[in-house]
Design a protein around this motif. Structure first.
Motif, PDB file in Angstrom:
ATOM      1  N   THR A  82      36.846  38.474  47.698  1.00 35.43           N
ATOM      2  CA  THR A  82      37.186  37.627  46.555  1.00 35.43           C
ATOM      3  C   THR A  82      38.318  36.696  46.921  1.00 35.43           C
ATOM      4  OG1 THR A  82      37.910  37.608  44.241  1.00 35.43           O
ATOM      5  CG2 THR A  82      38.815  39.329  45.649  1.00 35.43           C
ATOM      6  N   ASP A  83      38.410  35.567  46.191  1.00 32.50           N
ATOM      7  CA  ASP A  83      39.500  34.621  46.417  1.00 32.50           C
ATOM      8  C   ASP A  83      40.657  34.829  45.446  1.00 32.50           C
ATOM      9  OD1 ASP A  83      38.338  33.805  44.071  1.00 32.50           O
ATOM     10  OD2 ASP A  83      38.164  31.685  44.615  1.00 32.50           O
ATOM     11  N   ASN A  84      40.558  35.841  44.578  1.00 29.11           N
ATOM     12  CA  ASN A  84      41.618  36.140  43.612  1.00 29.11           C
ATOM     13  C   ASN A  84      41.728  37.647  43.474  1.00 29.11           C
ATOM     14  OD1 ASN A  84      43.560  36.080  41.598  1.00 29.11           O
ATOM     15  ND2 ASN A  84      42.126  35.503  39.986  1.00 29.11           N
ATOM     16  N   ALA A  85      42.361  38.301  44.471  1.00 27.54           N
ATOM     17  CA  ALA A  85      42.373  39.763  44.533  1.00 27.54           C
ATOM     18  C   ALA A  85      43.030  40.384  43.296  1.00 27.54           C
ATOM     19  CB  ALA A  85      43.100  40.225  45.802  1.00 27.54           C
ATOM     20  N   GLY A  86      44.040  39.721  42.732  1.00 29.99           N
ATOM     21  CA  GLY A  86      44.713  40.302  41.570  1.00 29.99           C
ATOM     22  C   GLY A  86      43.888  40.203  40.302  1.00 29.99           C
ATOM     23  N   GLY A  87      42.848  39.379  40.289  1.00 31.16           N
ATOM     24  CA  GLY A  87      42.024  39.225  39.098  1.00 31.16           C
ATOM     25  C   GLY A  87      40.801  40.118  39.085  1.00 31.16           C
ATOM     26  N   VAL A  88      40.643  40.976  40.099  1.00 32.15           N
ATOM     27  CA  VAL A  88      39.452  41.837  40.208  1.00 32.15           C
ATOM     28  C   VAL A  88      39.883  43.301  40.247  1.00 32.15           C
ATOM     29  CG1 VAL A  88      37.400  42.400  41.552  1.00 32.15           C
ATOM     30  CG2 VAL A  88      38.225  40.042  41.479  1.00 32.15           C
ATOM     31  N   LEU A  89      39.409  44.071  39.269  1.00 27.30           N
ATOM     32  CA  LEU A  89      39.610  45.521  39.277  1.00 27.30           C
ATOM     33  C   LEU A  89      38.386  46.169  39.902  1.00 27.30           C
ATOM     34  CD1 LEU A  89      41.084  46.073  35.696  1.00 27.30           C
ATOM     35  CD2 LEU A  89      42.335  46.105  37.851  1.00 27.30           C
ATOM     36  N   MET A  90      38.579  47.054  40.886  1.00 31.61           N
ATOM     37  CA  MET A  90      37.454  47.661  41.583  1.00 31.61           C
ATOM     38  C   MET A  90      37.591  49.188  41.568  1.00 31.61           C
ATOM     39  SD  MET A  90      36.019  47.051  45.448  1.00 31.61           S
ATOM     40  CE  MET A  90      37.381  47.917  46.212  1.00 31.61           C
ATOM     41  N   SER A  91      36.493  49.855  41.231  1.00 33.01           N
ATOM     42  CA  SER A  91      36.460  51.315  41.271  1.00 33.01           C
ATOM     43  C   SER A  91      35.401  51.750  42.275  1.00 33.01           C
ATOM     44  CB  SER A  91      36.126  51.895  39.888  1.00 33.01           C
ATOM     45  OG  SER A  91      34.834  51.525  39.486  1.00 33.01           O
ATOM     46  N   VAL A  92      35.664  52.864  42.969  1.00 35.28           N
ATOM     47  CA  VAL A  92      34.743  53.388  43.975  1.00 35.28           C
ATOM     48  C   VAL A  92      34.210  54.726  43.494  1.00 35.28           C
ATOM     49  CG1 VAL A  92      34.489  54.109  46.369  1.00 35.28           C
ATOM     50  CG2 VAL A  92      36.058  52.251  45.779  1.00 35.28           C
ATOM     51  N   ASN A  93      32.874  54.825  43.405  1.00 40.25           N
ATOM     52  CA  ASN A  93      32.210  56.052  42.961  1.00 40.25           C
ATOM     53  C   ASN A  93      32.786  56.547  41.625  1.00 40.25           C
ATOM     54  OD1 ASN A  93      30.564  56.043  45.233  1.00 40.25           O
ATOM     55  ND2 ASN A  93      32.028  57.240  46.431  1.00 40.25           N
ATOM     56  N   GLN A  94      32.943  55.585  40.682  1.00 36.03           N
ATOM     57  CA  GLN A  94      33.360  55.869  39.315  1.00 36.03           C
ATOM     58  C   GLN A  94      34.781  56.439  39.224  1.00 36.03           C
ATOM     59  OE1 GLN A  94      30.284  58.325  37.615  1.00 36.03           O
ATOM     60  NE2 GLN A  94      28.801  56.656  37.528  1.00 36.03           N
ATOM     61  N   GLU A  95      35.594  56.225  40.245  1.00 33.63           N
ATOM     62  CA  GLU A  95      36.989  56.628  40.175  1.00 33.63           C
ATOM     63  C   GLU A  95      37.782  55.585  39.387  1.00 33.63           C
ATOM     64  OE1 GLU A  95      38.267  57.105  44.162  1.00 33.63           O
ATOM     65  OE2 GLU A  95      37.027  58.873  44.560  1.00 33.63           O
ATOM     66  N   LYS A  96      39.070  55.790  39.219  1.00 37.65           N
ATOM     67  CA  LYS A  96      39.905  54.880  38.456  1.00 37.65           C
ATOM     68  C   LYS A  96      39.958  53.524  39.157  1.00 37.65           C
ATOM     69  CE  LYS A  96      44.517  54.333  36.443  1.00 37.65           C
ATOM     70  NZ  LYS A  96      45.871  54.926  36.291  1.00 37.65           N
TER      71      LYS A  96
END
Length: 271
Positions: free
Chosen positions: A236-250
């Protein structure tokens, strides 16, 4: 005089087709310009995404038909431009008119003479020959380097290198964030899943098992999920604007606002 009349008719048809292409290019270029501005992308960002020179992208947006190559190449440029903006490039570019001979070339059994090639064709032929020559020399140098390196290594390390050299080089050159344990394990793995939620409108690219699943700009509030059997890559070009969860974690932010970030997530091993 019949041949003269046919020649005149052919010239009129060619002029009409050129006019139709120019008018269609002006319409499509205006649509791409409006879509790019709506997504907040600069022309330089589109150049980075498509690898197309800026002057060609600008010529498309301004409808400068005479500044562009052959119609069949214009159609390819339109497809790449539209794909970079997140729309179906193949469908979009198919509306640009090209001649039936260019769209469906027929094999006549005769080898075309060099004199029949147009300058633009010769240009691409020269580029192709140069690329092939460079690749060939590079391959020869790599093979010579591998032979010298393998002769200095032990039998075990030689075997490991020959089995999977490309994977070892990729792991050294790419920046991989440790989002789970044993990412590089060669044991049997289970599918990995990521979910992204957009805090702000951001461009994002998702690659699952080597295949691009999505590339484009997502608006604020969007939530999307992707799965892969082996590995997922998110950029992404805006890392602070993207929330990412892995395998339904927080979910966590990918990085700092306004900065480009790329994260790779490998599937967890089965024990």
């Amino acid at each position: 005089m019949e041949w003269l009349r046919k020649k005149k008719n052919n010239q009129q048809v060619a002029l009409a087709l050129e006019q139709q292409r120019a008018e269609k290019l002006a319409i499509m270029g205006a649509q791409l310009l409006a879509l790019r501005q709506e997504q907040g992308l600069s022309l330089e960002q589109v150049v980075m995404l498509t690898k197309i020179p800026r002057r060609l992208l600008q010529a498309i947006e301004e409808g400068n038909f005479n500044d562009l190559p052959e119609p069949v190449y214009i159609q390819g440029l339109l497809r790449q431009f539209a794909d970079a903006l997140g729309i179906n490039g193949t469908k979009f570019a198919s509306t640009f008119p090209i001649s039936s001979q260019q769209a469906n070339p027929k094999f006549t059994g005769k080898t075309p003479r060099l004199g029949q090639l147009r300058p633009i064709h010769l240009y691409f032929l020269y580029i192709f020959l140069i690329v092939c020559t460079v690749n060939g020399l590079s391959q020869l140098l790599n093979n010579a380097t591998l032979q010298v390196s393998n002769s200095q290594n032990s039998p075990d390390s030689e075997k490991e290198y020959v089995v999977k050299p490309e994977a070892a080089q990729a792991q050294e050159s790419l920046k991989v964030k440790p989002v789970s344990d044993n990412l590089n394990s060669l044991k049997e793995t289970q599918a990995v899943q990521i979910g992204v939620t957009l805090k702000a409108s951001s461009w994002i690219r998702v690659i699952a098992d080597g295949k691009t699943e999505f590339e484009g700009t997502l608006p604020e509030g969007t939530h999307r999920t992707w799965k892969a059997q082996e590995q997922l890559t998110v950029k992404t070009d805006n890392a602070g604007g993207v929330l990412m969860s892995v395998n339904q974690e927080k979910a966590k932010e990918m990085g700092e606002p306004g900065k480009m970030e790329e994260i790779q997530i490998a599937a967890k091993p089965k024990f």
